[in-house]
Design a protein around this motif. Structure first.
Motif, PDB file in Angstrom:
ATOM      1  N   LYS A 194       0.828  -1.211   0.000  1.00  0.00           N
ATOM      2  CA  LYS A 194       0.000   0.000   0.000  1.00  0.00           C
ATOM      3  C   LYS A 194       0.862   1.261   0.000  1.00  0.00           C
ATOM      4  O   LYS A 194       0.483   2.284  -0.592  1.00  0.00           O
ATOM      5  CB  LYS A 194      -0.949   0.000   1.203  1.00  0.00           C
ATOM      6  CG  LYS A 194      -0.264  -0.009   2.558  1.00  0.00           C
ATOM      7  CD  LYS A 194      -1.300  -0.030   3.681  1.00  0.00           C
ATOM      8  CE  LYS A 194      -0.624  -0.039   5.054  1.00  0.00           C
ATOM      9  NZ  LYS A 194      -1.632  -0.091   6.149  1.00  0.00           N
ATOM     10  N   GLU A 195       2.023   1.189   0.643  1.00  0.00           N
ATOM     11  CA  GLU A 195       2.930   2.343   0.634  1.00  0.00           C
ATOM     12  C   GLU A 195       3.502   2.575  -0.755  1.00  0.00           C
ATOM     13  O   GLU A 195       3.642   3.724  -1.201  1.00  0.00           O
ATOM     14  CB  GLU A 195       4.052   2.114   1.641  1.00  0.00           C
ATOM     15  CG  GLU A 195       3.574   2.088   3.096  1.00  0.00           C
ATOM     16  CD  GLU A 195       4.662   1.653   4.059  1.00  0.00           C
ATOM     17  OE1 GLU A 195       4.541   1.963   5.261  1.00  0.00           O
ATOM     18  OE2 GLU A 195       5.623   0.988   3.618  1.00  0.00           O
ATOM     19  N   MET A 196       3.832   1.489  -1.454  1.00  0.00           N
ATOM     20  CA  MET A 196       4.346   1.619  -2.814  1.00  0.00           C
ATOM     21  C   MET A 196       3.286   2.164  -3.755  1.00  0.00           C
ATOM     22  O   MET A 196       3.585   2.981  -4.644  1.00  0.00           O
ATOM     23  CB  MET A 196       4.879   0.279  -3.308  1.00  0.00           C
ATOM     24  CG  MET A 196       6.168  -0.156  -2.630  1.00  0.00           C
ATOM     25  SD  MET A 196       6.934  -1.614  -3.389  1.00  0.00           S
ATOM     26  CE  MET A 196       5.862  -2.910  -2.760  1.00  0.00           C
ATOM     27  N   VAL A 197       2.033   1.739  -3.560  1.00  0.00           N
ATOM     28  CA  VAL A 197       0.939   2.238  -4.401  1.00  0.00           C
ATOM     29  C   VAL A 197       0.753   3.737  -4.200  1.00  0.00           C
ATOM     30  O   VAL A 197       0.620   4.495  -5.172  1.00  0.00           O
ATOM     31  CB  VAL A 197      -0.367   1.479  -4.086  1.00  0.00           C
ATOM     32  CG1 VAL A 197      -1.552   2.147  -4.778  1.00  0.00           C
ATOM     33  CG2 VAL A 197      -0.256   0.027  -4.515  1.00  0.00           C
ATOM     34  N   VAL A 198       0.776   4.170  -2.932  1.00  0.00           N
ATOM     35  CA  VAL A 198       0.641   5.602  -2.648  1.00  0.00           C
ATOM     36  C   VAL A 198       1.798   6.383  -3.268  1.00  0.00           C
ATOM     37  O   VAL A 198       1.608   7.454  -3.854  1.00  0.00           O
ATOM     38  CB  VAL A 198       0.588   5.836  -1.121  1.00  0.00           C
ATOM     39  CG1 VAL A 198       0.674   7.337  -0.809  1.00  0.00           C
ATOM     40  CG2 VAL A 198      -0.699   5.264  -0.541  1.00  0.00           C
ATOM     41  N   GLY A 199       3.011   5.842  -3.162  1.00  0.00           N
ATOM     42  CA  GLY A 199       4.176   6.502  -3.742  1.00  0.00           C
ATOM     43  C   GLY A 199       4.073   6.642  -5.246  1.00  0.00           C
ATOM     44  O   GLY A 199       4.373   7.704  -5.808  1.00  0.00           O
ATOM     45  N   LEU A 200       3.637   5.571  -5.913  1.00  0.00           N
ATOM     46  CA  LEU A 200       3.497   5.614  -7.368  1.00  0.00           C
ATOM     47  C   LEU A 200       2.397   6.584  -7.791  1.00  0.00           C
ATOM     48  O   LEU A 200       2.523   7.279  -8.805  1.00  0.00           O
ATOM     49  CB  LEU A 200       3.214   4.212  -7.906  1.00  0.00           C
ATOM     50  CG  LEU A 200       4.383   3.221  -7.819  1.00  0.00           C
ATOM     51  CD1 LEU A 200       3.937   1.828  -8.264  1.00  0.00           C
ATOM     52  CD2 LEU A 200       5.560   3.692  -8.679  1.00  0.00           C
ATOM     53  N   LEU A 201       1.312   6.632  -7.022  1.00  0.00           N
ATOM     54  CA  LEU A 201       0.242   7.587  -7.326  1.00  0.00           C
ATOM     55  C   LEU A 201       0.749   9.017  -7.181  1.00  0.00           C
ATOM     56  O   LEU A 201       0.411   9.892  -7.997  1.00  0.00           O
ATOM     57  CB  LEU A 201      -0.956   7.359  -6.397  1.00  0.00           C
ATOM     58  CG  LEU A 201      -1.805   6.119  -6.681  1.00  0.00           C
ATOM     59  CD1 LEU A 201      -2.880   5.947  -5.606  1.00  0.00           C
ATOM     60  CD2 LEU A 201      -2.453   6.201  -8.058  1.00  0.00           C
ATOM     61  N   PHE A 202       1.554   9.261  -6.162  1.00  0.00           N
ATOM     62  CA  PHE A 202       2.124  10.593  -5.963  1.00  0.00           C
ATOM     63  C   PHE A 202       3.009  10.977  -7.153  1.00  0.00           C
ATOM     64  O   PHE A 202       2.913  12.090  -7.680  1.00  0.00           O
ATOM     65  CB  PHE A 202       2.942  10.634  -4.671  1.00  0.00           C
ATOM     66  CG  PHE A 202       3.726  11.908  -4.506  1.00  0.00           C
ATOM     67  CD1 PHE A 202       3.102  13.065  -4.054  1.00  0.00           C
ATOM     68  CD2 PHE A 202       5.081  11.960  -4.810  1.00  0.00           C
ATOM     69  CE1 PHE A 202       3.816  14.254  -3.914  1.00  0.00           C
ATOM     70  CE2 PHE A 202       5.800  13.127  -4.672  1.00  0.00           C
ATOM     71  CZ  PHE A 202       5.167  14.282  -4.219  1.00  0.00           C
ATOM     72  N   LEU A 203       3.870  10.041  -7.583  1.00  0.00           N
ATOM     73  CA  LEU A 203       4.744  10.324  -8.717  1.00  0.00           C
ATOM     74  C   LEU A 203       3.934  10.561  -9.985  1.00  0.00           C
ATOM     75  O   LEU A 203       4.256  11.445 -10.787  1.00  0.00           O
ATOM     76  CB  LEU A 203       5.727   9.173  -8.928  1.00  0.00           C
ATOM     77  CG  LEU A 203       6.795   8.980  -7.846  1.00  0.00           C
ATOM     78  CD1 LEU A 203       7.698   7.807  -8.195  1.00  0.00           C
ATOM     79  CD2 LEU A 203       7.626  10.239  -7.674  1.00  0.00           C
ATOM     80  N   GLY A 204       2.881   9.760 -10.176  1.00  0.00           N
ATOM     81  CA  GLY A 204       2.041   9.929 -11.353  1.00  0.00           C
ATOM     82  C   GLY A 204       1.354  11.292 -11.366  1.00  0.00           C
ATOM     83  O   GLY A 204       1.313  11.970 -12.399  1.00  0.00           O
TER      84      GLY A 204
END
Length: 393
Positions: free
Chosen positions: A171-181
């Motif tokens: 879930k932390e990686m998903v949030v990080g990728l969403l932030f980068l996107g």
């Protein structure tokens, strides 16, 4: 423009499929025949971290100098916005390489602290550091129109933490990728229209019907990361042109382009931009008065040099390089300070697919060369016994 894109997209897909098959077969052969490395680089004296502080200080001074030359942050942004008028950041290339190294030095200091002290591995400290790093990236070069300057640094930090400090949860990686996107999406407005476009977007007043703002996330992934538009178009132009393949000249030109102008006449070089302009427009760029600035990727530059029938062969040297690189990575001990550069090598390999040789060389010079120098300054080399070398296979 072709009326039907499907045949050209299919050709690119087949070439990539053949290339990946060739890569899989040759990678195993190259890996098995590569010898493991028997050296370890350790940071045993904390006083050597002073080198990192000195490098960070120099980088900070260079960034302040750039801002002072351009009239502060506001002037920096205005300089970026005026780039279309023949101004912009011409002549600042070397300064940027040094000034934008500060976030990397900051990241290395955090890495050493976190490896040695468990307190620094707490989630709240890690995510606070990532936020500080993002702000630092924006101050050190993030406002000059390059998303990669910030994105690559954050990806480097994320992989470094995940591999060597603390495993991120899904879930932390998903949030990080969403932030980068989201950052990439919003930043593209700045890239196209400057600070005013970002302000209008935030206020909901941006005219998204304008061509320069009419884009979406999928389009960005297919064009900026996969070159899914320009590579099929190269195939199309090959069938509608008397273009002569350059037989490797753009690779040589890309290398020689970085030599000082006093040594070589760069206007006489055959480079990616001269070859691509000839193929795309059917005329010499010098005669037309302009050159294309498109980036064609690993497969695309091969097509400019040797045509597209054998383009899958570019995966052969790639397999050799990655096999050697993997053998080196798996030979590193957990205490080796060169683990810090492993995420950069991963990003470098990913970058290879969507970049041309000149872009790849610049990536190495800007993001990796100073890191290699820094690691050599802070560490001491030791020879280890072959039995102590760990292998990933």
């Amino acid at each position: 423009m072709p009326e039907n894109w499907e045949p050209y997209v299919l050709i690119i897909g087949v070439l990539n499929a053949l290339g990946l098959g060739l890569f899989t077969l040759c990678y195993q052969l190259f890996y098995q025949t590569s010898k493991p490395y028997n050296r370890v680089y350790l940071l045993l004296q904390s006083i050597k971290l002073n080198y990192v502080y000195v490098i960070a200080g120099i980088s900070f001074i260079f960034q302040l100098f750039i801002y002072s030359r351009l009239g502060g942050i506001t002037g920096f942004i205005e300089t970026y916005e005026s780039r279309g008028d023949g101004e912009g950041f011409a002549g600042f290339g070397l300064l940027f390489i040094i000034s934008e190294f500060f976030p990397i030095a900051l990241m290395f200091l955090f890495y050493i602290k976190a490896v040695r002290n468990e307190v620094w591995r707490r989630p709240v400290i890690i995510f606070s550091f990532l936020l500080i790093l993002f702000i630092t990236c924006m101050f050190f070069g993030g406002l000059r129109g390059s998303r990669s300057n910030t994105i690559l640094t954050l990806l480097h930090a994320g992989m470094l933490i995940h591999f060597f400090i603390r495993r991120f949860q899904v879930k932390e990686m998903v949030v990080g990728l969403l932030f980068l996107g989201c950052f990439m999406y919003v930043y593209k407005f700045y890239k196209q229209g400057g600070a005013e476009a970002v302000t209008q977007y935030s206020a909901g007043t941006l005219d998204a019907s304008e061509d320069k703002y009419n884009f979406n996330m999928m389009e960005m992934l297919l064009t900026d990361f996969a070159r899914g538009d320009i590579q099929p178009y190269l195939i199309y132009k090959y069938q509608d042109n008397k273009y002569e393949p350059k037989m490797g000249e753009t690779y040589l030109g890309g290398l020689m382009h970085f030599l000082p102008g006093a040594i070589i006449d760069k206007d006489q070089l055959t480079t990616k931009k001269t070859a691509a302009t000839e193929l795309l427009y059917g005329h010499n760029g010098q005669a037309m008065g302009f050159y294309t600035t498109r980036i064609f990727g690993l497969l695309g530059e091969y097509i400019l040099n040797f045509g597209y029938y054998t383009a899958f062969l570019i995966y052969l040297p790639l397999a050799f390089f990655i096999a050697k690189l993997d053998k080196w990575v798996y030979s590193l001990s957990p205490a080796d300070v060169r683990n810090f550069i492993v995420p950069l090598w991963i990003l470098f390999v990913i970058f290879l697919f969507s970049a041309d040789l000149d872009n790849t060389i610049f990536f190495f010079m800007k993001r990796m060369l100073l890191v290699i120098v820094m690691l050599s300054l802070v560490s001491s080399k030791y020879i280890i016994k072959p039995t102590a070398v760990r292998d990933g296979q």
